[in-house]
Design a protein around this motif. Structure first.
Motif, short mmCIF file in Angstrom:
data_model
loop_
_atom_site.label_atom_id
_atom_site.label_comp_id
_atom_site.label_asym_id
_atom_site.label_seq_id
_atom_site.Cartn_x
_atom_site.Cartn_y
_atom_site.Cartn_z
N ALA A 119 0.83 -1.21 0.00
CA ALA A 119 0.00 0.00 0.00
C ALA A 119 0.86 1.26 0.00
CB ALA A 119 -0.93 -0.01 1.23
N LEU A 120 1.94 1.22 0.81
CA LEU A 120 2.82 2.38 0.86
C LEU A 120 3.51 2.62 -0.49
CD1 LEU A 120 4.08 4.60 2.60
CD2 LEU A 120 5.87 2.98 3.25
N SER A 121 4.03 1.56 -1.14
CA SER A 121 4.69 1.73 -2.44
C SER A 121 3.72 2.23 -3.49
CB SER A 121 5.31 0.39 -2.87
OG SER A 121 4.30 -0.59 -3.06
N SER A 122 2.47 1.79 -3.43
CA SER A 122 1.47 2.28 -4.38
C SER A 122 1.28 3.78 -4.20
CB SER A 122 0.17 1.53 -4.18
OG SER A 122 -0.83 2.04 -5.04
N ARG A 123 1.21 4.21 -2.93
CA ARG A 123 1.06 5.64 -2.68
C ARG A 123 2.30 6.42 -3.15
NH1 ARG A 123 -1.47 5.66 3.48
NH2 ARG A 123 -3.45 4.59 2.96
N VAL A 124 3.47 5.82 -2.94
CA VAL A 124 4.70 6.49 -3.39
C VAL A 124 4.71 6.64 -4.91
CG1 VAL A 124 7.20 6.25 -3.56
CG2 VAL A 124 6.06 5.83 -1.39
N ARG A 125 4.28 5.58 -5.61
CA ARG A 125 4.25 5.66 -7.07
C ARG A 125 3.27 6.74 -7.53
NH1 ARG A 125 4.55 -0.04 -6.60
NH2 ARG A 125 2.27 -0.23 -6.81
N HIS A 126 2.13 6.80 -6.87
CA HIS A 126 1.15 7.84 -7.24
C HIS A 126 1.71 9.23 -6.96
CE1 HIS A 126 -2.04 5.18 -8.39
NE2 HIS A 126 -2.09 4.57 -7.20
N LEU A 127 2.40 9.37 -5.80
CA LEU A 127 3.00 10.66 -5.49
C LEU A 127 4.10 11.03 -6.49
CD1 LEU A 127 3.27 10.48 -1.59
CD2 LEU A 127 1.76 11.96 -2.94
N ASP A 128 4.90 10.02 -6.88
CA ASP A 128 5.96 10.29 -7.84
C ASP A 128 5.40 10.69 -9.19
OD1 ASP A 128 8.90 10.11 -8.53
OD2 ASP A 128 8.09 8.67 -9.98
N ALA A 129 4.35 10.00 -9.62
CA ALA A 129 3.71 10.37 -10.89
C ALA A 129 3.13 11.78 -10.81
CB ALA A 129 2.63 9.36 -11.24
N ALA A 130 2.52 12.08 -9.67
CA ALA A 130 1.96 13.43 -9.52
C ALA A 130 3.07 14.48 -9.50
CB ALA A 130 1.15 13.49 -8.22
N HIS A 131 4.20 14.14 -8.85
CA HIS A 131 5.32 15.07 -8.82
C HIS A 131 5.88 15.30 -10.22
CE1 HIS A 131 9.54 16.30 -8.11
NE2 HIS A 131 9.01 16.98 -7.08
N SER A 132 5.99 14.21 -11.00
CA SER A 132 6.48 14.34 -12.37
C SER A 132 5.56 15.21 -13.21
CB SER A 132 6.63 12.96 -13.01
OG SER A 132 7.56 12.17 -12.29
N ARG A 133 4.26 15.00 -13.04
CA ARG A 133 3.30 15.82 -13.80
C ARG A 133 3.38 17.28 -13.37
NH1 ARG A 133 0.03 11.19 -12.92
NH2 ARG A 133 -0.99 12.22 -11.14
N ALA A 134 3.59 17.47 -12.07
CA ALA A 134 3.71 18.86 -11.59
C ALA A 134 4.98 19.52 -12.15
CB ALA A 134 3.73 18.88 -10.06
N ASP A 135 6.09 18.75 -12.14
CA ASP A 135 7.33 19.29 -12.72
C ASP A 135 7.16 19.63 -14.19
OD1 ASP A 135 8.63 19.17 -10.33
OD2 ASP A 135 9.63 17.25 -10.73
N ALA A 136 6.50 18.69 -14.93
CA ALA A 136 6.29 18.93 -16.36
C ALA A 136 5.42 20.18 -16.57
CB ALA A 136 5.63 17.72 -17.00
N ALA A 137 4.40 20.32 -15.72
CA ALA A 137 3.54 21.50 -15.85
C ALA A 137 4.32 22.78 -15.55
CB ALA A 137 2.33 21.37 -14.92
N LEU A 138 5.15 22.73 -14.48
CA LEU A 138 5.97 23.89 -14.16
C LEU A 138 6.96 24.20 -15.27
CD1 LEU A 138 6.71 23.25 -10.36
CD2 LEU A 138 5.23 25.02 -11.34
N ALA A 139 7.57 23.12 -15.85
CA ALA A 139 8.52 23.33 -16.94
C ALA A 139 7.84 23.96 -18.14
CB ALA A 139 9.16 22.00 -17.33
N ARG A 140 6.62 23.49 -18.45
CA ARG A 140 5.90 24.07 -19.57
C ARG A 140 5.53 25.53 -19.29
NH1 ARG A 140 4.05 21.43 -23.80
NH2 ARG A 140 4.37 19.16 -23.94
N ALA A 141 5.15 25.79 -18.02
CA ALA A 141 4.82 27.17 -17.68
C ALA A 141 6.05 28.07 -17.78
CB ALA A 141 4.25 27.22 -16.26
N GLU A 142 7.19 27.56 -17.26
CA GLU A 142 8.42 28.34 -17.38
C GLU A 142 8.83 28.51 -18.84
OE1 GLU A 142 11.33 26.42 -15.06
OE2 GLU A 142 10.42 26.95 -13.12
N ALA A 143 8.64 27.43 -19.64
CA ALA A 143 8.98 27.53 -21.06
C ALA A 143 8.11 28.56 -21.76
CB ALA A 143 8.82 26.16 -21.72
N ALA A 144 6.82 28.58 -21.38
CA ALA A 144 5.93 29.57 -21.99
C ALA A 144 6.38 30.99 -21.64
CB ALA A 144 4.50 29.33 -21.53
N LEU A 145 6.76 31.19 -20.36
CA LEU A 145 7.25 32.51 -19.97
C LEU A 145 8.55 32.85 -20.68
CD1 LEU A 145 6.56 32.37 -16.11
CD2 LEU A 145 5.26 33.63 -17.85
#
Length: 559
Positions: A119-145
């Motif tokens: 259960a803990l590893s599943s949560r970690v994977r979900h958190l990691d995926a969410a972190h990656s998506r957040a980084d990608a979103a931030l990178a795209r926002a920074e790229a747009a700026l």
């Protein structure tokens, strides 16, 4: 609880002691056969000696008694084994029950821990995926700026007529767009600005190239890689270098042409070697001093620049060599030499024929031409070797450029013109060598306080000079031709000259019949013998020197 054991297997009755009378010492000896091994029966079946059979019987009885003793010892331990087994059976059930309960508890604990970890590893994977998506979103926002800032910087720089800053900002925008592809209004605006920037860069570069403003050319040509036009920038810059080299070479050649076409004598003499040297120097400096710029434009295409500049060498260098050949009238001079004698190394060119006949071209003038031709061909060979080695040490050269570069240097027009000059050199060298050797033979005279006549030193000095020049050309054909001519001269005309005084009629009578000329005749014969002896030494020295020169040249060409 009591454990029952099966009753022991009854032992076979012992043989009566009266049957055998074993030797008391036989019990201490090791049996000759292993009676426990089934293969021992084969040895017993083939036994025929009675004494041996008796001995083996005693050994077998002793072996059986030893087995009986071992069985008795094992049976004696039966009571102890029974007690130990009974004690183990009494204590085993509680221990086994405790071990089973502990194992069950451990299994339950492991299962709960595994479920929690999953259960803990599943949560970690979900958190990691969410972190990656957040980084990608931030990178795209920074790229747009960053894209917006780069576009605005490009506009401001273009409005301020700062092409370098505009090209840098446009390059930054395109780099961001390559990582985050988009097709929006910002990109379309940037493409329009980039087209305007490319047009301005091309027009201004063409203007500074025509004006030969080298700093401005460097500044503008460095913009082309930023705009994605590295190939075009390389071609324009190499064309500019060719133009600079061509302008200097044209000025030198026009001055040379004026000197060679002058009808009135002037103090300035045509310097063909200097003109060719300046051409090679300009080409080499164009490659060496602009190596960094060429690699900046296109790191793997420095060989392309060398090939393009070599075309200028083929054009201008060939003009210089052809102008020299016309100025010195080498073709007509070679024709005059060929008409003067059909075979310069013929045996028919004896002393008598050499003493008379029409005079050919002046050997002193020929020697001047030989030195000039040698200087020009050596200069071309040194330049070619330098540029070829430059290409060989280049890294990341395109596969098709290497053979193309070698072909440009080895099979170009300049190289062909050099071969033509080398052909003239061979004709002139052979003529110079033959004429000077014949002249040395004609003016042969005794040397005061010397053991030989002047012919020996003069002939070998001429041969040495000619052979040295031939090896300096680094042309195997020239070396072979000159060495062949020297060999022919030594074995024919020079040998005939050495033997001529030894063939005087009535030589013995002059020596032994007395008279005023006896002493003089003896000195002449001694001098003739010395000529032969010293000549043989000079031949060996000349051969050794030629071999050393050839080895040195071979080593230089392999470096």
């Amino acid at each position: 609880m009591a454990v029952t054991f099966p009753s022991p297997t009854p032992r076979s009755p012992r043989r009566p002691d009266a049957i055998v009378a074993p030797d008391p010492s036989s019990a201490d000896m090791s049996p000759s056969l292993d009676f426990g091994d089934p293969t021992s029966f084969t040895a017993l079946r083939v036994l025929t000696d009675g004494g041996a059979a008796t001995r083996l019987l005693h050994e077998c009885v002793a072996y059986q008694r030893a087995l009986d003793a071992r069985l008795d010892a094992l049976l004696a331990r039966r009571a102890d084994l029974d007690r130990a087994a009974a004690s183990l059976l009494r204590s085993a059930p509680p221990l086994l029950s405790l071990a089973a309960s502990d194992a069950a508890a451990l299994k339950e604990s492991s299962s709960s821990t595994a479920a929690l970890a999953d259960a803990l590893s599943s949560r970690v994977r979900h958190l990691d995926a969410a972190h990656s998506r957040a980084d990608a979103a931030l990178a795209r926002a920074e790229a747009a700026l960053d894209r917006s800032r780069a576009l605005e910087a490009t506009r401001r720089a273009l409005a301020a007529d700062d092409l370098a800053a505009a090209a840098t900002a446009a390059h930054e925008f395109l780099a961001i767009d390559a990582r985050f592809p988009t097709d929006d209004d910002l990109r379309r605006d940037l493409i329009d600005i980039k087209r305007r920037l490319e047009g301005l860069a091309r027009r201004r570069l063409a203007a500074v190239v025509d004006a030969q403003d080298h700093p401005a050319v460097l500044r503008l040509v460095r913009l082309f890689p930023l705009l994605g036009l590295a190939d075009e920038g390389l071609q324009v810059y190499v064309a500019y270098l060719k133009k600079v080299v061509a302008l200097r070479a044209r000025a030198d050649f026009e001055h040379l042409a004026e000197l060679t076409s002058a009808t009135q004598p002037t103090s300035d003499r045509p310097d063909f070697v200097g003109c060719l040297t300046r051409l090679f120097k300009d080409i080499v400096l164009a490659v060496e001093e602009n190596d960094g710029v060429l690699r900046e434009l296109r790191g793997d295409d420095v060989a392309y620049a060398i090939i393009e500049l070599q075309e200028e060498c083929d054009s201008r260098g060939t003009q210089i060599l052809r102008r020299y050949a016309d100025y010195r009238k080498l073709a007509r001079l070679a024709s005059d030499i060929n008409s003067y004698t059909k075979n310069l190394l013929s045996v028919m060119g004896s002393m008598a024929s050499a003493a008379g006949g029409n005079e050919g071209p002046d050997p002193r003038e020929i020697e001047l031409y030989l030195e000039e031709i040698l200087a020009l061909t050596q200069l071309g060979e040194d330049y070619t070797e330098f540029m070829v080695n430059k290409i060989r040490v280049l890294r990341d050269v395109k596969p098709e450029l290497g053979p193309r570069a070698m072909k440009a240097f080895r099979n170009g027009n300049f190289n062909k013109m050099e071969q033509d000059l080398t052909g003239f050199y061979v004709i002139f060298e052979e003529f110079f060598m033959v004429e000077n050797v014949r002249k040395a033979i004609r003016i042969d005279e005794p040397i005061s306080d010397g053991l030989t006549t002047s012919m020996v030193d003069d002939v070998f000095f001429v041969l040495q000079s000619c052979c040295r020049r031939a090896t300096s050309t680094a042309s195997i054909n020239s070396v072979i031709a000159v060495l062949g001519g020297a060999t022919s001269l030594l074995s024919n005309e020079y040998q005939e000259a050495l033997q001529w005084r030894m063939r005087e009629p009535n030589l013995g009578a002059k020596l032994f019949l007395g008279g005023v000329g006896v002493q003089k005749t003896g000195e002449e014969i001694a001098t003739a013998l010395n000529n032969i002896d010293i000549s043989s030494e000079y031949v060996l020295k000349l051969r050794h020197e030629i071999e050393e020169l050839c080895v040195e040249l071979q080593q230089l060409h392999h470096l």
